[in-house]
Design an enzyme around this catalytic site. Structure first.
Site, PDB file in Angstrom:
ATOM      1  N   GLU A 151     -41.859  23.190  58.646  1.00 30.54           N
ATOM      2  CA  GLU A 151     -43.125  23.725  58.292  1.00 30.54           C
ATOM      3  C   GLU A 151     -44.247  22.589  57.724  1.00 30.54           C
ATOM      4  O   GLU A 151     -44.552  22.640  56.552  1.00 30.54           O
ATOM      5  CB  GLU A 151     -43.005  24.830  57.163  1.00 30.54           C
ATOM      6  N   GLU A 304     -36.754  31.456  61.160  1.00 33.25           N
ATOM      7  CA  GLU A 304     -36.326  32.141  59.812  1.00 33.25           C
ATOM      8  C   GLU A 304     -36.878  33.431  59.665  1.00 33.25           C
ATOM      9  O   GLU A 304     -38.155  33.866  60.174  1.00 33.25           O
ATOM     10  CB  GLU A 304     -37.025  31.159  58.759  1.00 33.25           C
TER      11      GLU A 304
HETATM   12  C1  GAL Z   1     -39.827  28.962  54.335  1.00 37.64           C
HETATM   13  C2  GAL Z   1     -38.846  27.486  54.306  1.00 37.64           C
HETATM   14  C3  GAL Z   1     -37.449  27.582  53.921  1.00 37.64           C
HETATM   15  C4  GAL Z   1     -37.320  28.738  52.736  1.00 37.64           C
HETATM   16  C5  GAL Z   1     -38.117  30.084  53.016  1.00 37.64           C
HETATM   17  C6  GAL Z   1     -37.997  30.901  51.908  1.00 37.64           C
HETATM   18  O1  GAL Z   1     -40.922  28.595  54.230  1.00 37.64           O
HETATM   19  O2  GAL Z   1     -38.851  26.884  55.677  1.00 37.64           O
HETATM   20  O3  GAL Z   1     -37.087  26.445  53.469  1.00 37.64           O
HETATM   21  O4  GAL Z   1     -38.235  28.025  51.692  1.00 37.64           O
HETATM   22  O5  GAL Z   1     -39.379  29.695  53.322  1.00 37.64           O
HETATM   23  O6  GAL Z   1     -38.867  32.183  52.180  1.00 37.64           O
END
Ligand code: GAL
Length: 635
Positions: A151, A304
């Protein structure tokens, strides 16, 4: 390129952080992953301090063991370069490589994402660790994909950034004269006599120069892209067969221009974290999926999401049973080649110890893990749908430049560009329409309708693109402030609209911001909120007029103009959802889905996700409450 390498069907899994656990847990992980149907895990995202404990000294032994165990268990690996979290030894040795905020504060390590992509020491250290990983793992049989960084998001206003910004500006403008002209430098004595006089737009006494700020945002996106490309090229060289990606999000957290980035990754990966716990979470999930597919121009991967919770600004709210699967299916139905999560196993410590996971703290005998396992084991059953294209005949323009330019404080009234884009998407989605997104300068030829919400920045090339699209038979719908300024944030004179007054058949003569909460009624069309414009007809027909409001009462609010083979609609105000819905009804934009019911057709298949508490029937397909189905599309 086939991706992730070695996975034909759908990917299922998440971020895996074995380094946070003793080795005896690793075997258990692999067994439980297999039980849950997990076939892909992302390893090493924030592991730099464990991989390179001292400068130039590597410890790969633990990662060797992890990758070998995963391989033996048949789990594929999405191996990350860890550059989103430089280790303490690095930042102490190179304090100048920490990012500087706009207010001049240099951040320190203690969290993550403390890096300055323009700092030479950071660039060098990033190349070094990426090269070391490439050398060691490029041929590892478990390797399915590389995940560069995480990100991209740390904007830095440091001296390194400033120097690189000047080089970028010189390449763009060639001469200071051109820069001064583009930035309207005569205003407030901002005329530059030397390149070295140009600074990063740090906190200043009052309003900043919008053209300066917009160029710095473009530059930051490009600088991060350079950092990505350096690592990508090293990884590519080590094994050209392995696909390479990085993960995007929607919004300020990752301030990059995805239209420019997407061609540089082998697949678009997206992290979807809806920010509302109610039904807006489903609307946002669909928005994220449609954006990702459009950036990718096809298949993409949900990298994710949270397994058990939806986060909002008031904290997290637990997902009800089945919601994790439904959110995953919203993404898969809209082109994701799988459902990945943050994270596999919930951590015991650290800042995200309360973040949900596929495997919760309480272990495998939990409702969550049973649900994860049940869903994971159903995915192979729909693997045959992978690769079928999502057909869309409507596109919404997505303009990162309009987003960036409308975030300045100098506008006549606050504009929430991201919300305006999301609004069009959710009203369409609630009417059952699956929309693509398109760049203002991109190819629009396959769409029947293009909607341009508040496309504030309109370059000459974009304006010509819209003209060409409409003349060729397209239906264009633009809303207030579209084409207010050009690519240098300079106002389009004589009627705004990117110089397209002949296309729309109207001139916008005045902007009429109104106090927050005050509404101006439209005949038969709801009301305008916060913003409307005085519009003069120049050939267009009035579809509806303002019913109330000083200056605007009786004046055109929505207009339509035939142009070439097509027509151009103009909405001169900010409409509420119900008014957009009314307009889309007029335009006959509707599909088989609806609020709470996602219906997506892909090739011969129809995906239905029923978020409601009632059984749903679409054609011959019956979907129980809170469930989903994939079946043959009716002929
Ligand atoms: C994302 C990140 C992850 C984790 C996640 C939690 O932005 O890539 O590493 O922090 O959020 O919601």
């Amino acid at each position: 390129m086939d991706w992730p390498r070695g996975l034909d069907g759908l990917s299922y899994g998440g971020d895996y952080n074995p380094e946070q656990w003793p080795e005896e847990v690793w075997d258990d992980d692999v067994l439980l992953m297999r039980e849950a149907g997990v076939n892909l895990v992302t390893v090493g995202v924030f592991s730099w301090a464990r991989l390179e404990p001292r400068e130039g000294e590597y410890d790969f032994a633990w990662l060797d063991t992890v990758l070998d165990k995963l391989h033996a268990g048949g789990i594929r690996v999405n191996l990350a370069t860890p550059t989103a979290s430089p280790p303490p030894w690095f930042t102490l040795a190179h304090p100048d490589a920490l990012n500087v905020r706009a207010d001049g504060v240099r951040q320190v390590h203690g969290s993550r994402d403390t890096y300055d992509v323009c700092a030479p020491a950071y660039r060098e250290a990033s190349r070094r660790i990426a090269a070391a990983l490439a050398e060691r793992y490029a041929e590892h049989p478990a390797l399915a994909m590389w995940h560069v960084h995480n990100e991209y998001g740390s904007t830095s206003y440091s001296e390194h950034a400033e120097r690189a910004f000047r080089v970028w500006l010189e390449a763009k403008y060639g001469t200071l004269e051109a820069l001064n002209a583009a930035w309207w430098g005569s205003f407030w004595s901002q005329h530059y006599g030397e390149w070295d006089q140009v600074l990063a737009p740090r906190a200043t006494q009052y309003l900043a120069n919008p053209a300066h700020e917009l160029d710095f945002k473009r530059f930051t996106s490009d600088a991060m892209l350079e950092h990505y490309k350096e690592q990508r090229d090293l990884l590519r060289e080590a094994n050209p067969e392995v696909p390479i990606t990085t993960n995007f999000v929607f919004g300020q957290w990752v301030p990059v221009d995805p239209w420019k980035w997407a061609p540089e990754v082998d697949l678009v990966a997206f992290d979807s974290y809806p920010s509302h716990p109610d039904e807006r979470a489903e609307q946002q999930s669909a928005l994220h999926a449609d954006l990702s597919r459009s950036w990718a121009g096809g298949d993409w991967l949900l990298m994710e999401q949270a397994a058990a919770t939806v986060h909002s600004k008031d904290g997290a709210v637990a997902k009800t049973p089945g919601r994790m699967a439904r959110h995953s299916m919203v993404h898969i139905s809209r082109g994701s080649k799988g459902a990945m999560f943050f994270q596999w196993r919930a951590g015991r410590g650290g800042a995200e110890q309360w973040h949900s996971a596929l495997l919760p703290h309480a272990g495998k005998n939990t409702r969550m893990f049973r649900e994860v396992t049940e869903f994971g084991n159903t995915l192979p059953g729909i693997a045959h749908t992978v690769g079928e294209p999502v057909d869309a005949t409507v596109a919404v323009l997505w303009s990162p430049e309009s987003w960036w330019a409308t975030s300045g404080a100098h506008l006549p009234a606050p504009v929430d560009y991201l919300e305006n884009v999301a609004q069009i998407h959710r009203v369409l989605r609630d009417r059952g329409v699956v929309a693509d997104f398109a760049s203002p300068e991109g190819d629009l030829s396959k769409y029947a309708t293009v909607i341009a919400p508040t496309t504030y920045v309109l370059s000459k090339a974009a304006a010509e693109n819209l003209r060409w699209f409409t003349a060729g038979g397209g239906r264009l719908v633009a809303s207030y402030l579209t084409g207010a300024v050009d690519e240098h944030c300079q106002v389009w004179l004589d009627g705004y609209l990117g110089g397209l007054t002949d296309l729309f058949g109207v001139r916008v003569t005045e902007h009429l911001p109104q106090p927050a909460g005050e509404r101006r009624a439209l005949w038969n069309f709801g009301a305008a909120e916060r913003f409307c414009e005085l519009v003069e007809l120049r050939g267009a027909q009035c579809v509806t007029q303002y019913a109330t409001g000083d200056l605007v009462e009786g004046q055109p609010a929505v207009t339509v103009n035939p142009f070439g083979e097509g027509e151009a609609w103009y909405v001169s105000c900010k409409l509420a959802d119900d008014a957009w819905d009314r307009l889309f009804e007029e335009l006959e934009l509707a599909g088989p889905g609806g609020p709470g019911l996602d219906v997506v057709d892909r090739g011969p298949w129809r995906f239905i996700v029923n978020h409601t508490d009632q059984e749903a029937q679409v054609g011959h397909i019956i979907v129980p409450a809170g469930s989903w189905a994939v079946d043959k599309k009716p002929q």
